[in-house]
Write an enzyme that holds these catalytic residues in place. Structure first.
Site, PDB file in Angstrom:
ATOM      1  N   TYR A   1       0.835  -1.199   0.000  1.00  0.00           N
ATOM      2  CA  TYR A   1       0.000   0.000   0.000  1.00  0.00           C
ATOM      3  C   TYR A   1       0.876   1.258   0.000  1.00  0.00           C
ATOM      4  O   TYR A   1       0.600   2.212  -0.748  1.00  0.00           O
ATOM      5  CB  TYR A   1      -0.910  -0.011   1.225  1.00  0.00           C
ATOM      6  CG  TYR A   1      -1.931   1.104   1.254  1.00  0.00           C
ATOM      7  CD1 TYR A   1      -3.147   0.971   0.592  1.00  0.00           C
ATOM      8  CD2 TYR A   1      -1.688   2.292   1.940  1.00  0.00           C
ATOM      9  CE1 TYR A   1      -4.092   1.993   0.619  1.00  0.00           C
ATOM     10  CE2 TYR A   1      -2.619   3.313   1.973  1.00  0.00           C
ATOM     11  CZ  TYR A   1      -3.820   3.160   1.315  1.00  0.00           C
ATOM     12  OH  TYR A   1      -4.746   4.175   1.342  1.00  0.00           O
TER      13      TYR A   1
ATOM     14  N   LYS B   1       0.857   4.139  -2.950  1.00  0.00           N
ATOM     15  CA  LYS B   1       0.463   5.526  -2.718  1.00  0.00           C
ATOM     16  C   LYS B   1       1.622   6.497  -2.937  1.00  0.00           C
ATOM     17  O   LYS B   1       1.406   7.647  -3.341  1.00  0.00           O
ATOM     18  CB  LYS B   1      -0.135   5.673  -1.325  1.00  0.00           C
ATOM     19  CG  LYS B   1      -1.466   4.941  -1.162  1.00  0.00           C
ATOM     20  CD  LYS B   1      -2.512   5.406  -2.176  1.00  0.00           C
ATOM     21  CE  LYS B   1      -3.863   4.764  -1.950  1.00  0.00           C
ATOM     22  NZ  LYS B   1      -4.907   5.263  -2.875  1.00  0.00           N
TER      23      LYS B   1
END
Length: 267
Positions: free
Chosen positions: A171, A175
């Protein structure tokens, strides 16, 4: 640096949030931040493509969008599929005559896993949904914006795009990639009338699930930092920032990653 301005010219900046009739794509619009964003655009009279993998949720939000004053069409499918990406862009262009705003919001969490514990399946799924899909959809939308000489792209990045202590390896990498893509687009297309910005939400009340093994190394290592989250935001607060960044009121904001995190990034 201050640049002298010809005072014989008057410069007017619109303070409208989206503009009646504006053509908008919102991904992940079936729930959470995406739903709140679609409804806020709808209240300004926008025409919105509701893109989501959950058909029932998308249909419900489409009805809510119509009730709020907007116009809605739905596109259902997994944005990791190029055919779905193409259908989203084509639907907005054909139904609404162009694409003014793209909100790349759809995303999933990882299991907070450290790199050594992140399997290929988890990595590829998170990167595919959180980074590759937004890139492909942006690529599909850009020709329409370039032809019009204007457009706004807004990404949902994350607190994890600003630091290494807010999520797992997959993640966090996805991002950080979104932050880089946001800035690259801003540089490449700023002279073409296209702006690219992102919000970086902190803790937010949504339906997103985190299936973390609390005894694993990743969650254990991250635990000391999670006490800085503060009070969580409502999805509507994140949506307000997205709609602002897409608006004429933000006409000179380009390449920004805006924390909407109750000061978490300041700690």
């Amino acid at each position: 640096m201050f640049i002298p301005v010809d005072k014989t010219e008057e410069h007017h900046v619109s303070t409208t949030t989206s503009g009646p009739g504006r053509s908008v794509i919102v991904t992940g619009a079936g729930s959470g931040i995406g739903r709140a964003t679609a409804l806020l655009f709808a209240r300004e009279g926008a025409r919105i493509v509701i893109a989501d993998v959950d058909e029932a949720a998308a249909r419900t939000v489409a009805k809510e969008t119509e009730q709020a004053g907007g116009t809605a069409v739905t596109v259902i499918g997994d944005l990791r599929d190029q055919a779905v990406v193409d259908r989203v862009a084509a639907t907005a262009a054909e139904e609404f005559g162009g694409i003014d705003v793209l909100v790349n919001n759809a995303g999933i969490m990882d299991s907070m896993s450290a790199a050594a514990d992140t399997g290929d399946d988890e990595w590829e799924r998170v990167i595919g949904i959180n980074l590759t899909a937004p890139f492909r959809l942006t690529r599909a939308v850009l020709p329409h914006m370039l032809a019009a000489g204007k457009g706004a792209v807004v990404f949902t990045a994350s607190e994890a795009s600003l630091r290494g202590s807010a999520a797992g390896a997959a993640y966090t990498a996805s991002k950080h990639g979104i932050a880089g893509l946001t800035k690259s687009l801003a540089v490449m297309y700023r002279e073409k009338g296209i702006r690219s910005n992102a919000i970086a939400p902190g803790g937010t009340i949504t339906s997103i699930q985190v299936a973390a093994d609390q005894g694993a190394h990743g969650p254990t290592a991250l635990a000391p930092y999670m006490g800085n989250v503060g009070s969580p935001a409502r999805a509507e607060e994140q949506a307000a920032a997205i709609v602002f960044l897409a608006s004429d009121a933000a006409s000179n904001i380009n390449g920004a990653i805006l924390p909407v995190d109750n000061g978490w990034s300041a700690v």
